[in-house]
Every structure is written in C-alpha cells, then in structure tokens.
Design a protein around this motif. Structure first.
Motif, PDB file in Angstrom:
ATOM      1  N   GLY A  26       0.814  -1.209   0.000  1.00 28.10           N
ATOM      2  CA  GLY A  26       0.000   0.000   0.000  1.00 28.10           C
ATOM      3  C   GLY A  26       0.847   1.258   0.000  1.00 28.10           C
ATOM      4  O   GLY A  26       1.976   1.288  -0.482  1.00 28.10           O
ATOM      5  N   SER A  27       0.298   2.331   0.585  1.00 31.90           N
ATOM      6  CA  SER A  27       0.949   3.643   0.557  1.00 31.90           C
ATOM      7  C   SER A  27       2.303   3.636   1.264  1.00 31.90           C
ATOM      8  O   SER A  27       3.231   4.326   0.846  1.00 31.90           O
ATOM      9  CB  SER A  27       0.039   4.694   1.208  1.00 31.90           C
ATOM     10  N   LEU A  28       2.412   2.854   2.329  1.00 27.11           N
ATOM     11  CA  LEU A  28       3.657   2.829   3.097  1.00 27.11           C
ATOM     12  C   LEU A  28       4.827   2.320   2.254  1.00 27.11           C
ATOM     13  O   LEU A  28       5.951   2.776   2.405  1.00 27.11           O
ATOM     14  CB  LEU A  28       3.478   1.954   4.344  1.00 27.11           C
ATOM     15  N   SER A  87      -4.070 -17.725  -3.150  1.00 25.83           N
ATOM     16  CA  SER A  87      -4.590 -16.353  -3.171  1.00 25.83           C
ATOM     17  C   SER A  87      -6.075 -16.287  -2.859  1.00 25.83           C
ATOM     18  O   SER A  87      -6.601 -15.206  -2.608  1.00 25.83           O
ATOM     19  CB  SER A  87      -4.319 -15.713  -4.539  1.00 25.83           C
ATOM     20  N   GLY A  88      -6.763 -17.416  -2.866  1.00 26.50           N
ATOM     21  CA  GLY A  88      -8.187 -17.410  -2.561  1.00 26.50           C
ATOM     22  C   GLY A  88      -8.505 -17.720  -1.108  1.00 26.50           C
ATOM     23  O   GLY A  88      -9.651 -17.602  -0.683  1.00 26.50           O
ATOM     24  N   ARG A  89      -7.510 -18.092  -0.350  1.00 20.86           N
ATOM     25  CA  ARG A  89      -7.721 -18.492   1.042  1.00 20.86           C
ATOM     26  C   ARG A  89      -7.764 -17.273   1.955  1.00 20.86           C
ATOM     27  O   ARG A  89      -7.041 -16.304   1.758  1.00 20.86           O
ATOM     28  CB  ARG A  89      -6.596 -19.418   1.479  1.00 20.86           C
ATOM     29  N   SER A  90      -8.618 -17.314   2.962  1.00 19.44           N
ATOM     30  CA  SER A  90      -8.697 -16.223   3.930  1.00 19.44           C
ATOM     31  C   SER A  90      -7.700 -16.457   5.060  1.00 19.44           C
ATOM     32  O   SER A  90      -7.468 -17.598   5.475  1.00 19.44           O
ATOM     33  CB  SER A  90     -10.115 -16.122   4.507  1.00 19.44           C
ATOM     34  N   HIS A  91      -7.130 -15.365   5.544  1.00 19.29           N
ATOM     35  CA  HIS A  91      -6.089 -15.437   6.569  1.00 19.29           C
ATOM     36  C   HIS A  91      -6.455 -14.533   7.745  1.00 19.29           C
ATOM     37  O   HIS A  91      -7.137 -13.507   7.569  1.00 19.29           O
ATOM     38  CB  HIS A  91      -4.746 -14.991   5.995  1.00 19.29           C
ATOM     39  N   PRO A 103      -8.727 -12.658   2.489  1.00 17.18           N
ATOM     40  CA  PRO A 103      -7.641 -13.115   1.616  1.00 17.18           C
ATOM     41  C   PRO A 103      -6.607 -12.023   1.368  1.00 17.18           C
ATOM     42  O   PRO A 103      -6.873 -10.835   1.577  1.00 17.18           O
ATOM     43  CB  PRO A 103      -8.369 -13.481   0.318  1.00 17.18           C
ATOM     44  N   VAL A 104      -5.439 -12.434   0.941  1.00 13.94           N
ATOM     45  CA  VAL A 104      -4.431 -11.507   0.424  1.00 13.94           C
ATOM     46  C   VAL A 104      -4.622 -11.503  -1.089  1.00 13.94           C
ATOM     47  O   VAL A 104      -4.272 -12.468  -1.772  1.00 13.94           O
ATOM     48  CB  VAL A 104      -3.010 -11.945   0.808  1.00 13.94           C
ATOM     49  N   THR A 105      -5.203 -10.456  -1.612  1.00 18.00           N
ATOM     50  CA  THR A 105      -5.673 -10.432  -2.988  1.00 18.00           C
ATOM     51  C   THR A 105      -4.519 -10.448  -3.995  1.00 18.00           C
ATOM     52  O   THR A 105      -3.377 -10.125  -3.654  1.00 18.00           O
ATOM     53  CB  THR A 105      -6.530  -9.184  -3.244  1.00 18.00           C
ATOM     54  N   PRO A 106      -4.821 -10.772  -5.249  1.00 17.84           N
ATOM     55  CA  PRO A 106      -3.791 -10.668  -6.291  1.00 17.84           C
ATOM     56  C   PRO A 106      -3.199  -9.270  -6.410  1.00 17.84           C
ATOM     57  O   PRO A 106      -2.016  -9.132  -6.733  1.00 17.84           O
ATOM     58  CB  PRO A 106      -4.544 -11.074  -7.562  1.00 17.84           C
ATOM     59  N   VAL A 107      -3.988  -8.219  -6.145  1.00 16.47           N
ATOM     60  CA  VAL A 107      -3.451  -6.860  -6.196  1.00 16.47           C
ATOM     61  C   VAL A 107      -2.389  -6.678  -5.108  1.00 16.47           C
ATOM     62  O   VAL A 107      -1.296  -6.161  -5.373  1.00 16.47           O
ATOM     63  CB  VAL A 107      -4.566  -5.815  -6.038  1.00 16.47           C
ATOM     64  N   THR A 108      -2.695  -7.100  -3.893  1.00 11.42           N
ATOM     65  CA  THR A 108      -1.718  -6.990  -2.805  1.00 11.42           C
ATOM     66  C   THR A 108      -0.474  -7.817  -3.097  1.00 11.42           C
ATOM     67  O   THR A 108       0.661  -7.372  -2.884  1.00 11.42           O
ATOM     68  CB  THR A 108      -2.353  -7.438  -1.476  1.00 11.42           C
ATOM     69  N   THR A 114       6.184  -6.048  -6.616  1.00 17.45           N
ATOM     70  CA  THR A 114       6.632  -4.898  -7.395  1.00 17.45           C
ATOM     71  C   THR A 114       7.381  -3.881  -6.542  1.00 17.45           C
ATOM     72  O   THR A 114       8.447  -3.392  -6.925  1.00 17.45           O
ATOM     73  CB  THR A 114       5.439  -4.211  -8.082  1.00 17.45           C
ATOM     74  N   PHE A 115       6.801  -3.531  -5.375  1.00 14.91           N
ATOM     75  CA  PHE A 115       7.448  -2.501  -4.552  1.00 14.91           C
ATOM     76  C   PHE A 115       7.281  -2.752  -3.055  1.00 14.91           C
ATOM     77  O   PHE A 115       7.400  -1.829  -2.258  1.00 14.91           O
ATOM     78  CB  PHE A 115       6.925  -1.101  -4.917  1.00 14.91           C
TER      79      PHE A 115
END
Length: 245
Positions: A26-28, A87-91, A103-108, A114-115
């Motif tokens: 995210g932003s951080l 990526s579909g599992r909830s944590h 879940p930790v989405t594909p975007v995350t 990436t960064f």
C-alpha cells in the motif's frame, strides 16, 4: 517519526513468534504514505500454523499497541507457510481494531512483488509465487463488477468520505492496471481521474483532505459529493467491465 516507533514496537512484539517475514504494501511501500491519514498495511509470515495460543498472543499484542498514536491505522494479515501460495484463502487479519479473516488479494500480492517494503526477514519473491497478468486482471474486473458496482445502490453510504475516496481511487487504479498493466498510487490515481471524466470538484476535495486539510465536509457538500460520485462511477464501472470483462 510516530510511524517508525509503532513499527519498531510491533516488530518487537512479534519477535517471540519468530516470523519469517514482515512486509509493508500500500501507501507505506509505494511512496505515497501520509502519516496520521494513511493505513499501515502489513503482511506477516509466521513460521508455523496459527494455534489458539498464537491467536491469543496476537490479540494481546494488538491490544497492547492501542496506546500508540497510530495504532488504529495498523492493519496486518498473518500468513503461514502451508497457506502462503493460495490467493483465494482467507487469513487471520487485524484491522479496524478487531481480528477477522480475509484473503491476500492478487493486487496486494503484485504490490508486494513490485514494490513491497521488507521490514523483517525474507523478500516476498522468496515466499510468494508470482501473480500472472490474467489472474490480476480477472480479480480487478470482478472487484469492480461484483463489489463496487452493487455498492452504488445505497446512496447513504456515499455521504461518507471513505466510500468516495476509496471508490474513486480504486476505479482509477483498476483502469491503470487493466489498460496499462501497472499499479499506481493514490496520488497518481487522483491525477488520472480527471482524464477519466471524474467530477473535478470531488477529486480536488479528496486531494485537499489527503494532502492538505483533513477537515470533513459539511452535510450539504457531503450529499452532493456522494451523488456526483455515484453518478460518475456507475457508467464508468460498466464501461470498464464491458471493455475488459
């Protein structure tokens, strides 16, 4: 800096659990973090499955952090080795001052590759499988179509600043991902939105509250801002989904 102090204390509290990694996204991680306004989005990878004792220790850790000035903005999802690739599992997640699962989405996951910012331990590439473009694009389309589009039906929620802010910036970020194959920050999303036809006065309102004056809007403007946002996002989402769905 209050953010660094909170992260140091949080990492110290995690130490007895011997985490394999702690990452920021995210932003951080993306360079658009605004202290006191942005969330602290974190992912911790623990070395073993979460037991009832682990759950108790995590709840205790977050409860002890509540005295810290920015603790309410700290969100952390806990991955474990046997579940890190799904990526579909909830944590287990701490956010909004409570524990739940998501879940930790594909975007995350793509952000992390990436960064992502490594705060402790292994790099994301050493633990997370890469996110294919097809998987990322499919998730982004579904998120716009199945989550955001139905939410426009209830006008009252769009009087609230978070819905306006996140709804518009998420749409711009989705457009950049699908159209250009890139992830963008909220600052870049605000720059892109006028080009996409978003109401300029709403975009400027978001920019002012994020980067200058966080004062909330008056009731009259909140209502008008919500209607402008709903009037724009409905057709905009429909067009995006038609083009890329």
């Amino acid at each position: 800096m209050q953010t660094d102090a909170l992260l140091d204390r949080f990492l110290s509290g995690l130490a007895p659990l011997d985490p394999l990694a702690l990452w920021a996204h995210g932003s951080l991680a993306g360079g658009d973090y605004q202290e006191g306004r942005s969330d602290l989005d974190l992912i911790a990878v623990l070395h073993a499955p979460i037991t009832p004792r682990t759950l108790w220790r995590l709840a205790t850790l977050h409860a002890r952090l509540r005295a810290e000035p920015l603790a309410g903005l700290l969100h952390c999802t806990y991955l474990t080795p046997e579940a890190v690739t799904d990526s579909g599992r909830s944590h287990l997640t701490w956010a909004h001052e409570q524990l739940f699962r998501r879940p930790v989405t594909p975007v995350t996951r793509r952000e992390l590759h990436t960064f992502g910012r490594v705060l402790h331990g292994k790099d994301p590439a050493g633990l997370l499988p890469p996110v294919l473009d097809l998987e990322l694009d499919g998730f982004v389309v579904r998120d716009q179509r199945d989550f955001w589009r139905p939410k426009l039906a209830k006008a009252e929620r769009w009087r609230q600043a978070p819905w306006v802010d996140v709804g518009l910036t998420t749409f711009a970020r989705a457009t950049a991902t699908l159209r250009d194959g890139r992830l963008i920050t909220k600052r870049e999303a605000l720059e892109l939105l006028p080009e996409l036809g978003a109401p300029v006065e709403v975009v400027e309102d978001i920019r002012r509250r994020r980067y200058e004056d966080p004062a909330p809007p008056t009731g009259e403007w909140a209502a008008r801002r919500g209607e402008l946002t709903r009037g724009y996002l409905g057709p905009a989402i429909d067009g995006l989904v038609a083009a890329y769905g």
